[in-house]
Scaffold this motif. Structure first.
Motif, PDB file in Angstrom:
ATOM      1  N   THR A 110       0.877  -1.106  -0.045  1.00 21.00           N
ATOM      2  CA  THR A 110      -0.194   0.246   0.095  1.00 21.00           C
ATOM      3  C   THR A 110       0.908   0.893  -0.134  1.00 21.00           C
ATOM      4  O   THR A 110       0.112   2.196  -0.336  1.00 21.00           O
ATOM      5  N   GLU A 111       1.973   1.336   0.430  1.00 19.48           N
ATOM      6  CA  GLU A 111       2.568   2.355   0.680  1.00 19.48           C
ATOM      7  C   GLU A 111       3.371   2.480  -1.188  1.00 19.48           C
ATOM      8  O   GLU A 111       3.734   3.511  -0.965  1.00 19.48           O
ATOM      9  N   LYS A 112       3.644   1.125  -1.485  1.00 14.37           N
ATOM     10  CA  LYS A 112       3.974   1.516  -2.607  1.00 14.37           C
ATOM     11  C   LYS A 112       3.049   1.552  -4.241  1.00 14.37           C
ATOM     12  O   LYS A 112       3.514   2.195  -4.850  1.00 14.37           O
ATOM     13  N   ALA A 113       2.178   1.348  -3.576  1.00 18.31           N
ATOM     14  CA  ALA A 113       1.110   1.619  -5.119  1.00 18.31           C
ATOM     15  C   ALA A 113      -0.296   2.428  -4.233  1.00 18.31           C
ATOM     16  O   ALA A 113      -1.236   1.416  -3.622  1.00 18.31           O
ATOM     17  N   PRO A 114       0.036   3.651  -3.951  1.00 15.64           N
ATOM     18  CA  PRO A 114      -1.541   3.999  -2.962  1.00 15.64           C
ATOM     19  C   PRO A 114      -2.275   3.744  -3.813  1.00 15.64           C
ATOM     20  O   PRO A 114      -2.620   4.026  -5.358  1.00 15.64           O
ATOM     21  N   GLY A 115      -3.674   3.947  -3.037  1.00 13.09           N
ATOM     22  CA  GLY A 115      -5.372   3.546  -4.390  1.00 13.09           C
ATOM     23  C   GLY A 115      -4.922   5.171  -4.627  1.00 13.09           C
ATOM     24  O   GLY A 115      -4.123   6.619  -4.964  1.00 13.09           O
ATOM     25  N   LEU A 116      -6.696   5.518  -4.640  1.00 14.85           N
ATOM     26  CA  LEU A 116      -6.824   6.635  -5.263  1.00 14.85           C
ATOM     27  C   LEU A 116      -6.983   7.646  -4.216  1.00 14.85           C
ATOM     28  O   LEU A 116      -6.843   8.177  -2.960  1.00 14.85           O
ATOM     29  N   LEU A 117      -6.460   9.174  -5.072  1.00 12.82           N
ATOM     30  CA  LEU A 117      -5.980  10.116  -4.721  1.00 12.82           C
ATOM     31  C   LEU A 117      -5.236   9.736  -3.177  1.00 12.82           C
ATOM     32  O   LEU A 117      -5.029  10.798  -1.945  1.00 12.82           O
ATOM     33  N   GLY A 118      -4.352   9.318  -3.682  1.00 10.60           N
ATOM     34  CA  GLY A 118      -3.003   8.523  -2.748  1.00 10.60           C
ATOM     35  C   GLY A 118      -2.802   7.871  -1.499  1.00 10.60           C
ATOM     36  O   GLY A 118      -2.693   7.344  -0.108  1.00 10.60           O
ATOM     37  N   SER A 119      -4.829   7.198  -1.264  1.00  8.99           N
ATOM     38  CA  SER A 119      -4.744   6.600  -0.164  1.00  8.99           C
ATOM     39  C   SER A 119      -4.372   5.395  -0.026  1.00  8.99           C
ATOM     40  O   SER A 119      -3.579   4.549  -0.775  1.00  8.99           O
ATOM     41  N   LYS A 120      -3.653   4.857   0.683  1.00 10.99           N
ATOM     42  CA  LYS A 120      -3.231   3.653   1.198  1.00 10.99           C
ATOM     43  C   LYS A 120      -3.922   2.415   1.648  1.00 10.99           C
ATOM     44  O   LYS A 120      -3.536   1.378   1.416  1.00 10.99           O
ATOM     45  N   ALA A 121      -5.231   2.831   2.602  1.00 12.12           N
ATOM     46  CA  ALA A 121      -5.316   1.187   2.659  1.00 12.12           C
ATOM     47  C   ALA A 121      -6.870   1.046   1.445  1.00 12.12           C
ATOM     48  O   ALA A 121      -6.736   1.205   0.727  1.00 12.12           O
ATOM     49  N   VAL A 122      -6.545  -0.851   1.781  1.00 13.83           N
ATOM     50  CA  VAL A 122      -6.763  -1.534   0.658  1.00 13.83           C
ATOM     51  C   VAL A 122      -8.406  -1.256   1.328  1.00 13.83           C
ATOM     52  O   VAL A 122      -9.245  -1.601   2.119  1.00 13.83           O
ATOM     53  N   LYS A 123      -9.204  -0.701  -0.046  1.00 14.01           N
ATOM     54  CA  LYS A 123     -10.357  -0.143   0.275  1.00 14.01           C
ATOM     55  C   LYS A 123     -11.648  -1.705  -0.028  1.00 14.01           C
ATOM     56  O   LYS A 123     -12.808  -1.193   1.303  1.00 14.01           O
ATOM     57  N   TRP A 124     -10.533  -3.096  -0.539  1.00 19.09           N
ATOM     58  CA  TRP A 124     -12.197  -4.017  -0.467  1.00 19.09           C
ATOM     59  C   TRP A 124     -11.429  -5.704  -0.155  1.00 19.09           C
ATOM     60  O   TRP A 124     -10.423  -5.192  -1.126  1.00 19.09           O
ATOM     61  N   ASN A 125     -12.069  -6.573  -0.374  1.00 17.50           N
ATOM     62  CA  ASN A 125     -12.078  -7.838  -0.819  1.00 17.50           C
ATOM     63  C   ASN A 125     -11.557  -7.389  -2.397  1.00 17.50           C
ATOM     64  O   ASN A 125     -12.168  -7.283  -3.473  1.00 17.50           O
ATOM     65  N   GLU A 139       1.542  -2.001  -9.953  1.00 16.86           N
ATOM     66  CA  GLU A 139      -0.062  -1.235 -10.119  1.00 16.86           C
ATOM     67  C   GLU A 139      -0.764  -1.939  -9.177  1.00 16.86           C
ATOM     68  O   GLU A 139      -0.907  -2.728  -8.443  1.00 16.86           O
ATOM     69  N   ARG A 140      -1.528  -0.742  -8.320  1.00 15.60           N
ATOM     70  CA  ARG A 140      -2.731  -1.410  -7.931  1.00 15.60           C
ATOM     71  C   ARG A 140      -4.107  -1.411  -8.423  1.00 15.60           C
ATOM     72  O   ARG A 140      -4.310  -0.828  -9.697  1.00 15.60           O
TER      73      ARG A 140
END
Length: 161
Positions: A110-125, A139-140
């Motif tokens: 999650t540090e290397k491939a942040p999500g939308l708007l830089g969020s590190k949290a995994v959003k779902w399964n 890539e995430r």
């Protein structure tokens, strides 16, 4: 720093180093048996069968952090995946992907491939992380993305030395 520094526990309890997957393209997925995306196990298995001989490894990490959609123990999870989806790609012990107890591998991903708007949290399964043969997170990929849609990226990464 490549991904190979981490040790992970397989679903059978055996601890392995990700170093054992060096020179492979990795698709790392947090999974759950009672999720709307659970049928993705079928597509993940098909991808694995199609590309494993070229160097694709799919690594499944069951996680119960999203609405308790992975309540079973390791034996139940493995049995469910084999019986319902014929899963033969490596499955690992249940992990947390978010929060203080997040597995170090997921902290790294999650540090290397942040999500939308830089969020590190995994959003779902069924959030997917694609890792190249050098162990670099490329890539995430959203849980909504069907694994079959990843064929072009996987084929491109498999061509790299």
């Amino acid at each position: 720093m490549p991904i190979y520094q981490f040790d992970v526990k397989k679903i059978n309890g055996e601890v392995v180093s990700l170093d054992s997957y060096q020179n492979n393209v990795l698709l790392i997925v947090n999974t759950a048996s009672k999720c709307g995306f659970t049928p993705q196990y079928k597509e993940l298995q098909e991808l694995y069968e199609q590309y494993k001989d070229e160097g694709l490894m799919i690594l499944g990490f069951p996680c119960n952090q999203f609405m308790s959609q992975e309540p079973g123990n390791e034996d139940e999870i493995q049995s469910f995946c084999e019986i319902n989806y014929g899963v033969t790609f490596p499955l690992f012990a249940k992990v947390d992907v978010n929060g203080e107890d997040a597995h170090p591998l997921y902290q790294f991903l999650t540090e290397k491939a942040p999500g939308l708007l830089g969020s590190k949290a995994v959003k779902w399964n069924f959030t997917k992380f694609l890792v190249n043969r050098k162990g670099e997170v490329v890539e995430r990929i959203s849980p909504n993305t069907n694994p079959k849609e990843l064929k072009p990226q996987i084929e491109e990464l498999l061509k790299e030395a």
